[in-house]
Design an enzyme around this catalytic site. Sequence first.
Site, PDB file in Angstrom:
ATOM      1  CG  ASP A  73     -15.585 -18.208 -37.237  1.00 40.56           C
ATOM      2  OD1 ASP A  73     -14.790 -18.318 -36.299  1.00 40.56           O
ATOM      3  OD2 ASP A  73     -16.235 -19.165 -37.700  1.00 40.56           O
ATOM      4  NE  ARG A  81     -16.614 -17.022 -41.434  1.00 42.80           N
ATOM      5  CZ  ARG A  81     -15.348 -17.204 -41.765  1.00 42.80           C
ATOM      6  NH1 ARG A  81     -14.776 -16.426 -42.680  1.00 42.80           N
ATOM      7  NH2 ARG A  81     -14.625 -18.153 -41.196  1.00 42.80           N
ATOM      8  NE  ARG A 143      -7.843 -16.472 -37.988  1.00 50.46           N
ATOM      9  CZ  ARG A 143      -8.142 -17.769 -37.882  1.00 50.46           C
ATOM     10  NH1 ARG A 143      -7.393 -18.670 -38.509  1.00 50.46           N
ATOM     11  NH2 ARG A 143      -9.165 -18.158 -37.167  1.00 50.46           N
ATOM     12  CE  LYS A 173     -11.296 -17.580 -33.834  1.00 51.10           C
ATOM     13  NZ  LYS A 173     -12.380 -17.713 -34.821  1.00 51.10           N
ATOM     14  CG  HIS A 174      -7.835 -21.548 -32.767  1.00 48.34           C
ATOM     15  ND1 HIS A 174      -7.300 -20.361 -33.271  1.00 48.34           N
ATOM     16  CD2 HIS A 174      -8.939 -21.797 -33.525  1.00 48.34           C
ATOM     17  CE1 HIS A 174      -8.029 -19.940 -34.286  1.00 48.34           C
ATOM     18  NE2 HIS A 174      -9.030 -20.779 -34.456  1.00 48.34           N
ATOM     19  CG  HIS A 186      -8.704 -25.124 -41.571  1.00 49.11           C
ATOM     20  ND1 HIS A 186      -7.985 -24.136 -40.932  1.00 49.11           N
ATOM     21  CD2 HIS A 186     -10.013 -24.820 -41.370  1.00 49.11           C
ATOM     22  CE1 HIS A 186      -8.818 -23.278 -40.379  1.00 49.11           C
ATOM     23  NE2 HIS A 186     -10.051 -23.665 -40.628  1.00 49.11           N
ATOM     24  CG  ASP A 256     -11.092 -24.872 -35.044  1.00 48.28           C
ATOM     25  OD1 ASP A 256     -12.016 -24.382 -35.714  1.00 48.28           O
ATOM     26  OD2 ASP A 256      -9.896 -24.596 -35.237  1.00 48.28           O
TER      27      ASP A 256
END
Length: 479
Positions: A73, A81, A143, A173-174, A186, A256
């Site tokens: 990601d 990351r 984002r 995404k998403h 999440h 996801d």
Amino acid sequence: MSLHRLASGVLLPGFHGTTAPDWLLKRVADGLGGVVLFGRNVVAGTAEETDAQVTALNAQLRGARADVVIGIDEEGGDVTRLDYGRGSEVPGNHALGAAGDLGLTREVAASIGSRLAACGVSLNLAPSADLVLTLDDPVIGVRSFGSDPVAAGAHVAAFVEGMQAVGVAACAKHFPGHGASTVDSHAALPVLPRSAAELAAVEFVPFRAAVQAGVRSVMTGHLVVPEWGPEPATLNPRALRVLREDLGFTGAVITDGLDMKAVGGDLAEGSVRALVAGVDALCLGGEPLDDDGLRWLVDSIVAAVESGVLPRERLEEAARRTAALGTPPSSVDGHDPSLGLKAARAALEVRGDLRVSGAPVVLDLAVEASIAVGDVPWGLGPYLSELVPGTTVLPPSSSADEVAAVASGRTVVVVTREAHRHAWARDLVSALVKIGLDLVHVETGVPGPDLGTTARVDTHGGSRVCLRAAAERIAAAGT
């Protein structure tokens, strides 16, 4: 190909450590689809140290099987990351959308992709094609490229083109779009307050742009569309038919994280249901499984085929599409570490009278980041202290009276991340305004309502370069 190898071929798990454990290398050699890298797999250090470590890790994995899928990601901006320990070297989508330069978006994506390719990554789980449709959204925010479907779609397409031009597969995404949700998937299952017609007219626009740009993968969101039934899109055959038939997508569909709370229940059951619905690759990164956990999932998928619940042809199709994302990228000379600051500067928006009296007082009102962002460094204090000697950085627990006492006529710079979503931060800024301080508000999230400060700086993101760009602008306003 054996059923067990086919079942292994659709799994993209995460794992612990900055080197690949022996059991994982054996799984890769035996046909595991691939892995997804997270911040826990990356050493904190300079960019050179980080990239060297990730390159060595990926060489281990490709040594076990050359065409293993290696995903990450690396959205840029708040979600990074490779730069997890220091903050991203590029601004995120919202900043790029604010800059409004499609060529710049394409360049940034190509630079990210070139860096990933050099590290051996074949799949980048980016860009977010979600829209900002409510200020109460707790997980997408900066984002997203923005609120306008057409403008955001153009940036999504440019990002996809830039990323894939250097050989790294992009992932929009998403789907069907997270931006209207006020629930973080999440933590719970969001039900979108949107009709299918509204989705087609608004949320699907950036996804269509991604498909037309040739995006090689699309990630499903754990989102319920009431007209499609009670299942989230990841487990919903109707959602996948819309993606395939209405939007014309022919590449790999990736879930996801299947261990997210929005899916819930038994992980093996969720994996089988996703495959039956039409998903190809199963992302299992949040809570890493060990060798026994992966064996359990593989056996469960095999049992579903043997019982007739999951057609073998569907599993073969899914494994084939997943494998197509594992083509090792060729290392290209396209990474430009200076590009991100240029883009962050272009994204800055300043309102009001930005003048700074003396060395400023900085108050970074840190809030807990979303799980997607994680514990990435944030705050303007270090950057402004570097540029303006004598800058005072106060703890975020400081009261309005304590700030006023320290300020003593100096400009106060208060920094927030989506103050509109955090009453305590908003109230503190309002209290500082009432005291009558010379106040600059720096907002690093999606810009919310004006809080009445003397000046306002919107960075459209909290990445390292966005904060640096804001510090430069404030330092230049010194009197």
